[in-house]
Design a protein around this motif. Structure first.
Motif, PDB file in Angstrom:
ATOM      1  N   GLU A   1      59.116  22.425  41.914  1.00 44.41           N
ATOM      2  CA  GLU A   1      60.258  23.090  41.314  1.00 44.41           C
ATOM      3  C   GLU A   1      61.576  22.419  41.747  1.00 44.41           C
ATOM      4  OE1 GLU A   1      60.063  25.602  39.253  1.00 44.41           O
ATOM      5  OE2 GLU A   1      62.036  26.579  39.338  1.00 44.41           O
ATOM      6  N   MET A   2      61.609  21.933  42.993  1.00 47.47           N
ATOM      7  CA  MET A   2      62.897  21.490  43.541  1.00 47.47           C
ATOM      8  C   MET A   2      63.109  19.982  43.601  1.00 47.47           C
ATOM      9  SD  MET A   2      63.966  24.088  46.497  1.00 47.47           S
ATOM     10  CE  MET A   2      65.656  23.585  46.220  1.00 47.47           C
ATOM     11  N   ILE A   3      62.040  19.213  43.862  1.00 48.24           N
ATOM     12  CA  ILE A   3      62.244  17.784  44.141  1.00 48.24           C
ATOM     13  C   ILE A   3      62.868  17.041  42.947  1.00 48.24           C
ATOM     14  CG2 ILE A   3      61.091  15.599  44.708  1.00 48.24           C
ATOM     15  CD1 ILE A   3      59.122  17.213  46.420  1.00 48.24           C
ATOM     16  N   PRO A   4      62.366  17.242  41.696  1.00 47.27           N
ATOM     17  CA  PRO A   4      62.979  16.505  40.584  1.00 47.27           C
ATOM     18  C   PRO A   4      64.476  16.812  40.439  1.00 47.27           C
ATOM     19  CG  PRO A   4      60.865  17.424  39.928  1.00 47.27           C
ATOM     20  CD  PRO A   4      61.199  18.021  41.251  1.00 47.27           C
ATOM     21  N   GLU A   5      64.846  18.057  40.635  1.00 46.23           N
ATOM     22  CA  GLU A   5      66.257  18.425  40.501  1.00 46.23           C
ATOM     23  C   GLU A   5      67.091  17.790  41.621  1.00 46.23           C
ATOM     24  OE1 GLU A   5      66.595  22.587  39.730  1.00 46.23           O
ATOM     25  OE2 GLU A   5      68.719  22.578  40.323  1.00 46.23           O
ATOM     26  N   PHE A   6      66.515  17.767  42.817  1.00 48.41           N
ATOM     27  CA  PHE A   6      67.224  17.142  43.936  1.00 48.41           C
ATOM     28  C   PHE A   6      67.450  15.655  43.646  1.00 48.41           C
ATOM     29  CE2 PHE A   6      66.876  14.501  47.720  1.00 48.41           C
ATOM     30  CZ  PHE A   6      67.986  14.935  48.422  1.00 48.41           C
ATOM     31  N   LEU A   7      66.386  14.976  43.146  1.00 47.53           N
ATOM     32  CA  LEU A   7      66.514  13.529  42.891  1.00 47.53           C
ATOM     33  C   LEU A   7      67.551  13.243  41.807  1.00 47.53           C
ATOM     34  CD1 LEU A   7      62.768  12.416  43.043  1.00 47.53           C
ATOM     35  CD2 LEU A   7      64.556  11.963  44.737  1.00 47.53           C
ATOM     36  N   GLU A   8      67.563  14.104  40.808  1.00 47.07           N
ATOM     37  CA  GLU A   8      68.544  13.971  39.719  1.00 47.07           C
ATOM     38  C   GLU A   8      69.966  13.994  40.304  1.00 47.07           C
ATOM     39  OE1 GLU A   8      67.593  14.184  36.293  1.00 47.07           O
ATOM     40  OE2 GLU A   8      69.684  13.625  35.909  1.00 47.07           O
ATOM     41  N   ARG A   9      70.207  14.998  41.143  1.00 46.13           N
ATOM     42  CA  ARG A   9      71.545  15.155  41.723  1.00 46.13           C
ATOM     43  C   ARG A   9      71.836  14.027  42.723  1.00 46.13           C
ATOM     44  NH1 ARG A   9      74.645  19.881  42.055  1.00 46.13           N
ATOM     45  NH2 ARG A   9      73.320  20.583  40.364  1.00 46.13           N
ATOM     46  N   TYR A  10      70.816  13.650  43.484  1.00 47.44           N
ATOM     47  CA  TYR A  10      71.041  12.604  44.484  1.00 47.44           C
ATOM     48  C   TYR A  10      71.364  11.273  43.802  1.00 47.44           C
ATOM     49  CZ  TYR A  10      70.632   9.385  48.291  1.00 47.44           C
ATOM     50  OH  TYR A  10      70.933   8.399  49.195  1.00 47.44           O
ATOM     51  N   ALA A  11      70.655  10.993  42.681  1.00 45.10           N
ATOM     52  CA  ALA A  11      70.903   9.741  41.964  1.00 45.10           C
ATOM     53  C   ALA A  11      72.363   9.667  41.509  1.00 45.10           C
ATOM     54  CB  ALA A  11      69.966   9.634  40.764  1.00 45.10           C
ATOM     55  N   GLN A  12      72.958  10.837  41.238  1.00 48.32           N
ATOM     56  CA  GLN A  12      74.362  10.850  40.799  1.00 48.32           C
ATOM     57  C   GLN A  12      75.329  10.587  41.959  1.00 48.32           C
ATOM     58  OE1 GLN A  12      74.519  14.764  39.113  1.00 48.32           O
ATOM     59  NE2 GLN A  12      73.309  14.167  37.326  1.00 48.32           N
ATOM     60  N   VAL A  13      75.010  11.089  43.158  1.00 52.35           N
ATOM     61  CA  VAL A  13      75.998  10.985  44.249  1.00 52.35           C
ATOM     62  C   VAL A  13      75.808   9.750  45.134  1.00 52.35           C
ATOM     63  CG1 VAL A  13      76.345  13.487  44.399  1.00 52.35           C
ATOM     64  CG2 VAL A  13      74.732  12.393  45.955  1.00 52.35           C
ATOM     65  N   ARG A  14      74.628   9.126  45.093  1.00 53.63           N
ATOM     66  CA  ARG A  14      74.328   8.107  46.111  1.00 53.63           C
ATOM     67  C   ARG A  14      75.260   6.906  46.066  1.00 53.63           C
ATOM     68  NH1 ARG A  14      70.706   4.011  43.818  1.00 53.63           N
ATOM     69  NH2 ARG A  14      70.173   3.293  45.914  1.00 53.63           N
ATOM     70  N   THR A  15      75.696   6.523  44.882  1.00 51.34           N
ATOM     71  CA  THR A  15      76.572   5.352  44.808  1.00 51.34           C
ATOM     72  C   THR A  15      78.046   5.745  44.682  1.00 51.34           C
ATOM     73  OG1 THR A  15      76.092   5.319  42.457  1.00 51.34           O
ATOM     74  CG2 THR A  15      74.838   3.788  43.826  1.00 51.34           C
ATOM     75  N   SER A  16      78.314   7.033  44.792  1.00 53.36           N
ATOM     76  CA  SER A  16      79.711   7.476  44.682  1.00 53.36           C
ATOM     77  C   SER A  16      80.465   7.123  45.955  1.00 53.36           C
ATOM     78  CB  SER A  16      79.756   8.990  44.462  1.00 53.36           C
ATOM     79  OG  SER A  16      79.375   9.626  45.665  1.00 53.36           O
ATOM     80  N   LYS A  17      81.762   7.323  45.914  1.00 53.35           N
ATOM     81  CA  LYS A  17      82.571   7.008  47.096  1.00 53.35           C
ATOM     82  C   LYS A  17      82.647   8.211  48.045  1.00 53.35           C
ATOM     83  CE  LYS A  17      85.237   3.074  45.684  1.00 53.35           C
ATOM     84  NZ  LYS A  17      84.166   2.595  44.889  1.00 53.35           N
ATOM     85  N   LEU A  18      81.896   9.234  47.730  1.00 49.19           N
ATOM     86  CA  LEU A  18      81.938  10.443  48.569  1.00 49.19           C
ATOM     87  C   LEU A  18      81.457  10.131  49.985  1.00 49.19           C
ATOM     88  CD1 LEU A  18      80.374  13.149  46.193  1.00 49.19           C
ATOM     89  CD2 LEU A  18      82.785  12.919  46.848  1.00 49.19           C
ATOM     90  N   SER A  19      82.040  10.837  50.957  1.00 51.63           N
ATOM     91  CA  SER A  19      81.569  10.692  52.335  1.00 51.63           C
ATOM     92  C   SER A  19      80.191  11.334  52.447  1.00 51.63           C
ATOM     93  CB  SER A  19      82.529  11.398  53.286  1.00 51.63           C
ATOM     94  OG  SER A  19      82.445  12.794  53.043  1.00 51.63           O
ATOM     95  N   ARG A  20      79.503  11.046  53.557  1.00 53.34           N
ATOM     96  CA  ARG A  20      78.194  11.655  53.817  1.00 53.34           C
ATOM     97  C   ARG A  20      78.285  13.176  53.712  1.00 53.34           C
ATOM     98  NH1 ARG A  20      73.806  10.188  57.031  1.00 53.34           N
ATOM     99  NH2 ARG A  20      72.806  11.969  57.987  1.00 53.34           N
ATOM    100  N   LYS A  21      79.324  13.737  54.321  1.00 52.76           N
ATOM    101  CA  LYS A  21      79.468  15.199  54.330  1.00 52.76           C
ATOM    102  C   LYS A  21      79.688  15.727  52.907  1.00 52.76           C
ATOM    103  CE  LYS A  21      82.325  18.825  56.259  1.00 52.76           C
ATOM    104  NZ  LYS A  21      83.504  19.150  57.026  1.00 52.76           N
ATOM    105  N   ASP A  22      80.528  15.045  52.141  1.00 47.68           N
ATOM    106  CA  ASP A  22      80.785  15.530  50.775  1.00 47.68           C
ATOM    107  C   ASP A  22      79.563  15.367  49.870  1.00 47.68           C
ATOM    108  OD1 ASP A  22      83.238  16.503  51.361  1.00 47.68           O
ATOM    109  OD2 ASP A  22      84.310  14.661  50.853  1.00 47.68           O
ATOM    110  N   LYS A  23      78.786  14.314  50.146  1.00 55.74           N
ATOM    111  CA  LYS A  23      77.533  14.176  49.373  1.00 55.74           C
ATOM    112  C   LYS A  23      76.637  15.383  49.649  1.00 55.74           C
ATOM    113  CE  LYS A  23      77.148   9.169  49.162  1.00 55.74           C
ATOM    114  NZ  LYS A  23      76.742   8.015  49.931  1.00 55.74           N
TER     115      LYS A  23
END
Ligand code: SF4
Length: 592
Positions: free
Chosen positions: A161-183
């Protein structure tokens, strides 16, 4: 490093993978089981999470386990960082480390693995270049607080139920300029995600949780997530290896949860409402399994209530295989099921009376009488089952010596079923554990019994049963039960105790002993009084929690109301039973 590389190569060579994995994804993720390889590879939840991650085209997923003792020695001597199984890639180099946590007693291993990987143990000490350390699994559904200082983000719910949604969201933030905490804050928007840094518990002068400050948006409640229809996600062995604690068995998960509501049992409440796989779906999984192995392990909290179980066992037998169901509730064992298990020359079948006296079985809501247990034993023995394994507990609330004697009396009566039958006299093995109160159960308020008392009861039981031939008594150490209870009912401060145990070379019992001797009361932490030297672990283990008390795990929404659990606790003390779930009409605990 020859040793670790060679062992990994040999292990991989012995494995047979039953699915094809994607290896081209961009997200390097390592799924970590916090115990040794043979234990991790016997865990269906770990295998299911691995398949989801390894098949996702966004990921490049590898696995890691707790180093074997000789490997840990080599790592220390050579100052080498611990690495993944597949490519011997240092864990430090992954973007994501995902821990699969099934048992509280593995928590200390999380620290060992992080230390071996040269990753800071405390989440707050990690820097931008460190992997994000996430965790999920049944232990985290119950109470993630004891390890909240070591994990960056928890996913509280079933992986499908959760892993695909997590990966979707993670794929969006991983290359962003957000700090670790903001990610992490962005990822915590996912329903079921728990970011400990947004929650700060405060304690009253007696050490109980007084309030929890929440700094996030929305409500300070984390809703654990469940799959509705299990048939959509068949959960079976995905990687076969001779090096697992289940040996040559192919595992098929039949259900999640349990309809019976035994008051000590976490699985009966945390997975509500109970979900069974259809007979067709089970037969399909079993047929696939029989291509690989002749013994099929059918996994569920209680297997005799599984719709169609006798037909599935017969199906296995007709195909020349052998069914090995996990524990069976004696009163729902049918003659058909007993026959199906008997004709397959099942070496051992497990039934779980849990308590020896009718009174105690009413308290724990077993909905099971002695004649029903004896009838099941007679049918199983009569149909050819060669030995029986019986689960019991000691130290249950209000237990008297007569209740413990009842375990020996019941065992003697079951043993006599073998003697009365024409079959050759088989073995009866008792597995006796100390009661350990679990979050999200009606007995969560109750204390664990004192260790010396438990030892006396276990010794008395062994003595009483010593005269019966072919009866073996296996007992779990009461110290292990103490350790388990501390890590089940602990709060955020328990992280400090784990840290102390890690610094003490993993010798958890000597740390517990020292804290019990020196820490009489809980005091506010300060640099002069580090919390690990002032917190008495008995506070979490031997204390009856207050009826109005805020629990460390109250922020999780399991759908089951705390009021319902409280009413069930009161009913237990009045020896009143609750009938099993009827998911078609009932709304009493609010999960349906
Ligand atoms: S609402 Fe009723 S049937 Fe549903 S899980 Fe709760 S007790 Fe069981």
């Amino acid at each position: 490093m020859w040793l670790t590389t060679e062992r990994a190569r040999l292990r991989l060579a012995k494995e047979k993978r039953l699915f094809s994995a994607s290896s081209a994804g961009e997200i390097p993720i390592c799924l970590v089981y916090p115990n040794r390889y043979p234990v991790g590879m016997a865990n269906l939840g770990f295998q299911a999470a691995y398949k989801i991650l390894a098949q996702d085209p966004r990921c490049r997923c590898e696995r890691a386990f707790l180093p074997d003792p000789d490997e840990a020695l080599v790592l220390r001597r050579t100052a080498t960082a611990w690495a993944s199984l597949e490519n011997q890639r240092p864990l430090l180099d992954f973007e994501l480390l995902a821990f699969s946590l099934s048992f509280e007693t593995d928590y200390l291993h999380i620290l060992n693995i992080l230390a071996a990987a040269h990753i800071p143990l405390l989440a707050r000490e990690r820097e931008e270049h460190h992997p994000l350390v996430i965790a999920g699994g049944p232990a985290t559904f119950l109470n993630p607080e004891p390890v909240a200082d070591f994990i960056d983000l928890f996913l509280i719910g079933e992986g499908e139920e959760m892993i695909p949604e997590f990966l979707e969201r993670y794929a969006q933030v991983r290359t962003s300029k957000l700090s670790r905490k903001d990610k992490l804050i962005t990822l915590s928007d996912i329903e079921g995600a728990y970011l400990p840094l947004l929650f700060t518990p405060h304690y009253d002068e007696q050490g109980r949780v007084a309030r929890v400050d929440y700094r996030g948006t929305g409500t300070p409640t984390v809703r654990r997530r469940l799959v509705k229809n299990l048939d959509v996600y068949p959960t079976t062995s995905q990687i076969l290896t001779p090096e697992t604690v289940f040996g040559d068995m192919y595992l098929v998960e039949a259900s999640r949860g349990c309809e019976w509501g035994c008051r000590f049992c976490a699985a009966g409440f945390m997975y509500r409402p109970v979900r069974y796989r259809s007979t067709e779906s089970l037969k399909q999984s079993v047929a696939e399994g029989l291509q690989e192995r002749s013994t099929i392990g059918l996994i569920g909290a209680e297997m005799a209530s599984q719709p169609g179980i006798a037909a599935v066992c017969e199906f296995i037998g007709q195909a020349g295989g052998r069914a090995s169901p996990s524990s069976l509730k004696a009163d729902v064992i049918t003659q058909d099921l007993a026959h199906a298990l008997g004709v397959q020359h099942n070496r051992s079948v497990t039934i779980a009376p849990e308590a020896g006296s009718e009174r105690m079985r009413r308290i724990i809501n077993k909905n099971l009488t002695e004649p029903e247990i004896l009838r099941a034993a007679e049918w199983l023995v009569g149909s050819g089952v060669q030995s029986l394994k019986l689960y019991f507990m000691v130290g249950l609330p209000t237990e008297t010596l007569e209740d413990v004697e009842g375990i020996a009396d019941l065992t003697a009566k079951i043993h006599s079923k073998f003697c009365e039958s024409k079959a050759k006299v088989g073995d009866v093995t008792l597995s006796v554990n100390a009661f350990s109160p679990k979050p999200w159960t009606p007995l969560q308020w109750e204390p664990m019994a004192e260790i010396p008392r438990l030892r006396e009861k276990l010794a008395g039981l062994r003595k009483r049963l010593a005269c019966l031939p072919r009866v073996t008594v296996d007992t779990e150490s009461p110290r292990e039960a103490y350790y388990q209870t501390l890590l089940s009912r602990g709060d955020r401060r328990t992280s400090q105790v784990l840290l102390e145990m890690h610094r003490n070379g993993g010798d958890w019992w000597s740390v517990i002993q020292r804290l019990r001797r020196t820490a009489k009361t809980w005091t506010t932490p300060s640099p002069q009084h580090p919390i690990a030297s002032t917190l008495n672990p008995d506070f979490f283990v031997h204390r009856r929690y207050g009826s109005e008390e805020i629990f460390p795990w109250d922020f999780i929404d399991h759908s089951v109301s705390k009021q319902y659990l409280w009413v069930e606790w009161r009913k237990a003390l009045l020896e009143r039973q609750t009938p099993p779930c009827d998911v078609t009409t009932c709304h009493s605990c609010e999960a349906c």
